[in-house]
Enzyme design. Structure first.
Site, PDB file in Angstrom:
ATOM      1  N   SER A  82      -3.047  -0.025  -0.964  1.00 49.47           N
ATOM      2  CA  SER A  82      -2.954   1.261  -1.648  1.00 49.47           C
ATOM      3  C   SER A  82      -3.345   1.054  -3.098  1.00 49.47           C
ATOM      4  CB  SER A  82      -1.515   1.794  -1.580  1.00 49.47           C
ATOM      5  OG  SER A  82      -1.337   2.907  -2.438  1.00 49.47           O
TER       6      SER A  82
ATOM      7  N   TYR B 134       7.523   0.741  -1.920  1.00 46.50           N
ATOM      8  CA  TYR B 134       6.176   0.938  -1.386  1.00 46.50           C
ATOM      9  C   TYR B 134       5.172   0.143  -2.210  1.00 46.50           C
ATOM     10  CZ  TYR B 134       1.931   3.270   0.184  1.00 46.50           C
ATOM     11  OH  TYR B 134       0.672   3.525   0.685  1.00 46.50           O
TER      12      TYR B 134
END
Length: 253
Positions: free
Chosen positions: A136, A149
């Site tokens: 990401s 995350y």
């Protein structure tokens, strides 16, 4: 990467980017199977003509069983995409956040490792193939409301780099997909500037089709994240993104 004749497994491909990638690989001429936990989504994908397999990346037995099923059905498997992931906000002032962190790391990092471990002997034995890991932009430019995350995706990036080095000379490539915010899985509700899914997938497939395939699949919209430290914008951007901490329940009222 020649996209026209590949046999692809997309783990975590029942929704969002993973589902879109499965459809794009199929449209390019590939044979595509999708693995995931959502029975109704798997039924829908089976109706579209995809092979489907139930797989929970947090469960060793489930991963091993899914691997055996996939390789029995698709002995020519040459591409494994590891898409499974969860993205949840956490309030680090509240010790109860730890369970969210545990689930996030278990799914995003250890789930990825389980899948890679399961299929590495097969791809190495073939002497050719590709792993596509998914990180990401947040791995490189943290979004403070989602610390677990960010940490898990940064870890997948580092793991991908190490895996690539260890597999050098085997014929197995490791390609890291680095999405920005994409308008799927509800991200558009958090970020109104999220990139439309179809636009993102179009850029991704163009990059994957390049020869040689880039080690990192970086669409235009993620370059500011990926190279923030190099460009000297990191601190300012983290400070800007920290304004989103106001979304945490403890910061409201």
């Amino acid at each position: 990467m020649d996209l026209s004749d590949r046999t692809v497994l997309v783990v975590g491909g029942t929704s969002g980017i993973g589902r879109g990638l499965a459809r794009r690989f199929a449209a390019a001429g590939g044979t595509v199977a999708v693995a995931g936990r959502n029975p109704s989504a798997l039924e829908e994908l089976a109706a579209e003509g995809f092979g489907t397999v139930v797989l929970d990346v947090t469960d060793d037995t489930s991963v091993a069983g899914a691997r055996d099923t996939v390789l029995a059905r698709y002995p020519e498997l040459d591409t494994v995409v590891t898409m499974s992931g969860v993205m949840v906000m956490e309030d680090l002032r509240d010790p109860a956040h730890f369970e969210t962190t545990r689930t996030t790391v278990e799914t995003n990092l250890l789930g990825t490792v389980r899948v890679l471990d399961a299929f590495t002997p097969h791809l190495v034995g073939r002497g050719a193939g590709t792993f596509v890991t998914v990180t990401s932009g947040i791995a490189f430019l943290p979004f403070p409301p989602m610390p677990g995350y960010a940490a898990s995706k940064a870890a997948v990036h580092a793991y991908s780099e190490a895996l690539r080095a260890q597999l050098e000379g085997t014929g197995v490539d490791v390609v890291e997909l680095v999405p920005p915010a994409v308008a799927s899985a509800g991200q558009e509700k958090v970020n109104p500037n999220a990139l439309p899914l179809d636009d993102y997938l179009g850029e991704v497939m163009d990059l994957l089709a390049q020869e040689p395939t880039p080690r990192e699949i970086l669409v235009e919209g993620v370059l500011g994240h990926r190279f923030a430290e190099r460009d000297g914008t990191y601190e300012a951007l983290v400070a800007q993104r920290s304004r989103a901490l106001s979304m945490l329940p403890s910061r409201q009222g």
